[in-house]
Enzyme design. Sequence first.
Site, PDB file in Angstrom:
ATOM      1  N   TYR A 334      38.570  42.235  40.590  1.00 12.70           N
ATOM      2  CA  TYR A 334      39.956  42.430  40.179  1.00 12.70           C
ATOM      3  C   TYR A 334      40.000  43.098  38.810  1.00 12.70           C
ATOM      4  CZ  TYR A 334      44.837  41.122  39.109  1.00 12.70           C
ATOM      5  OH  TYR A 334      46.168  41.135  38.776  1.00 12.70           O
ATOM      6  N   CYS A 335      40.792  44.175  38.687  1.00 13.27           N
ATOM      7  CA  CYS A 335      41.002  44.866  37.418  1.00 13.27           C
ATOM      8  C   CYS A 335      39.654  45.338  36.857  1.00 13.27           C
ATOM      9  CB  CYS A 335      41.752  43.946  36.449  1.00 13.27           C
ATOM     10  SG  CYS A 335      42.277  44.711  34.904  1.00 13.27           S
ATOM     11  N   LEU A 336      39.347  45.044  35.594  1.00 10.19           N
ATOM     12  CA  LEU A 336      38.071  45.471  35.017  1.00 10.19           C
ATOM     13  C   LEU A 336      36.891  44.836  35.741  1.00 10.19           C
ATOM     14  CD1 LEU A 336      38.832  45.350  31.190  1.00 10.19           C
ATOM     15  CD2 LEU A 336      39.096  47.246  32.778  1.00 10.19           C
ATOM     16  N   GLY A 338      36.656  44.639  38.845  1.00 10.30           N
ATOM     17  CA  GLY A 338      36.363  45.554  39.942  1.00 10.30           C
ATOM     18  C   GLY A 338      35.525  46.733  39.494  1.00 10.30           C
TER      19      GLY A 338
END
Length: 603
Positions: A334-336, A338
Site C-alpha cells: 500500500y502506498c510507499l 507498494g
Amino acid sequence: MTELPARQMQIAPPPAPARPDGAIAPTDPAGAHPYDKLDRATRAMVARATAGVSPHSLMATWMDWALHLGRSPGRQMELAERATRDAAKLWDYAAALGKGENPEPPFRPGRNDHRFGAKGWEKSPFALWQQAFLATQDWWQAATDTMPGIAPRDAERAQFQIRQTLDLMSPSNFPWSNPEIIDKTVETRGKNLADGSSHFLKDLVHTLTQSHDPAPEGYKVGRDLAATPGRVVFRNELFELIQYSPTTQTVHAEPILFVPAWIMKYYVLDLSPENSMVRYLVDQGFTVFMISWINPTAENADLGLEDYRKNGVMAAIDAIEMIVPGQKIHANGYCLGGTLLTIAAAVMSREGDDRLASVTLMAAQVDFAEAGELLLFIDDSQVSFIEDLMWLQGYLDRPQMTRTFTTIRAEDLIYARAVRRYFLGEEDLPSDLTVWNNDTTRMPARMHSEYLRGLFLENRLSAGRFAVEGKVVALKDLRVPMFIVGTETDHIAPWRSVYKIRLFTDGDLTFVLTKGGHNGGILSEPGHKNRRYRIDHRAKGALYVSPDDWLANSETRDGSWWPAMADWLREHSTGQTAPPATGGQLRNAQDLPAAPGTYIHQV
C-alpha cells in the site's frame, strides 16, 4: 528477538545516500569541514522556521514567472483585458445588488470548494466580497498559467503558491466577513468565540509541546481499531510481523502479506471491524500477515531503503516461509509500501526467488513523473533543505510531513477546519480514519533522502537506474500476476501515475480504478454507500492502452472492489487447506504479544 536464518538476524550496514553523480556518500562524513557543518546547521535552523519549505524554491519560482511575463507584451495585454473584463462583471454585479435585485453571480467556486455554501453568502455585502475574491482568484489563475519558456511544473508551482496566498485572504476566514460566523455569534451570544478560543489555546499548546492526545473514547487502538484477533509471531529492530487468527475451518493455501508504507501506522488496513480489509480477507478464508513498522527516532537515522527491503519485506517472507512451508505468498503493498514491495519482487525475480504467488499494489507508484501535487514541493533545493533538516534531527517528524499533505488541500483541511473550530466553536468529530490520520510516524533521515532523491526526484526505478546490491532493478523482470488499484481523486498517487506500471511490465495484470481518494478509495468495504469501480484485465504480452483510452472503454460497476480482489486472489490460489499454526516453526513466537503488538503504540 525471534530467530530466523543467520543472514536475517542483523540489520545490514545501511547504504549511504546517493550523490547527484550516482556515487555514494555518507550521511555525515567524518571528515566534513567545520564550515560545511556550519552551513548545514544554519540551513537546518532556517528549515525549522519555514516548516521545511525552501525560500530559494519559492523565490526562484516567482523570478522565473516574472522574467517570462516581462518579455511577453502580448500576454500582458491579454491579462490587462481579463482584469478589465472581470472588473466590469464585478461592477455590474455590485450595481444589481445595490438595486435590490438577485443577479446571477459571474464567478463560481470550484467544485470542491465548500467555503461559500452557507445561505448568508447570497446576501449583500457578503455576496460582493465573495465575488471579489473569486474574481481575484480567476485572474491569478490565468496570470500563472503556462507560457512559452516556463516548464509546466514551474507554472503549476506558481499557481499552487498563489492559491495558498489567496486562500489565506479569503473572506470566509475572518469573523467580520463571514456571515455564518456572524449568525452563530448572534445566536449563541458569543459562546462560539469563547469555545473557539479554548480550542485555539489547546491546539497551540499541542503544537508547541508536540504532545500526543489519547484516542477519543470508542477509538482505542487494540480494542476498537486494529482489533482483528491475531499475534505477533516475529520481531526485529525494524518491524513486528502479525499473523491473524483464522475464522474459517479451512483456508486458501497461499497466505497474504501486507506491506504498508513506513510513513503510516499499518492499521489503516485494520480500522473498525466493519471497514477492516484485514478482517474481510480473514473472513474470506485467507491467512493474513501484516508488517507493523517501528516509529523511528534519531537513533535510526541511518536506516535506508535497503534495510527496509532486506530486513523488512524479505525478513517477513522468510518468517512466513517457516510458518507456511512450501506455499507461495500473495504480497500486497500500500502506498510507499507498494513501491518497496515492487523493488523487492523485481529483485526476487532477478535472483530466481519464486516465493511470490502474486503482487497487489494499492495506490502505489513505480514512476514519479506524474506524481501529482506532491511534485510541487520537490526540486533539488527543496530536497537539500529537507536533508539538512533531517541531518539536524535524524528524522523527518510527523508535523513536518502533515503540513505537506494538508497544504495540498489547504482551503478544506486548514482554513475551513480553522473556521469551524476557532470561530464557530465546533469540536472535530472523531472517526476511525481521522484518529489514524493523526497517529503519524517519523521517517529515518537516510530512508527519506534516498526515497526523495532516488525515486521521487530522479525517478530512477522506472528509468532503469535504481540499483540493489550493485545491479539495476528491472521492472520487466516481474513475472507474477499483478492486481493494481488506483483511486479517482488521489492527490498523493494520482491514478494515471499508478496506471503507468502497465508501461514497464508486460505480464498478467488486472487494473482497478475505484471511487475516492488515497485512503477513502482503498477503504471501500462491501455495503459502503455510493461506491463504484472499474476493472480490466491485461493478458500477458498484450499491447499498451493509454489511460484515457482505458477509461473511455471500461465500464463502471456499482459497489465495493474488495470482492473482486478476493475473487482474483482465489483464482490465483491452489486450493483449501487446514489453517497453519500461529507462529509455525518460528522459535519464541508464542512469547510475543497479541495483535496489534507493541510497535503500533510508539509515539
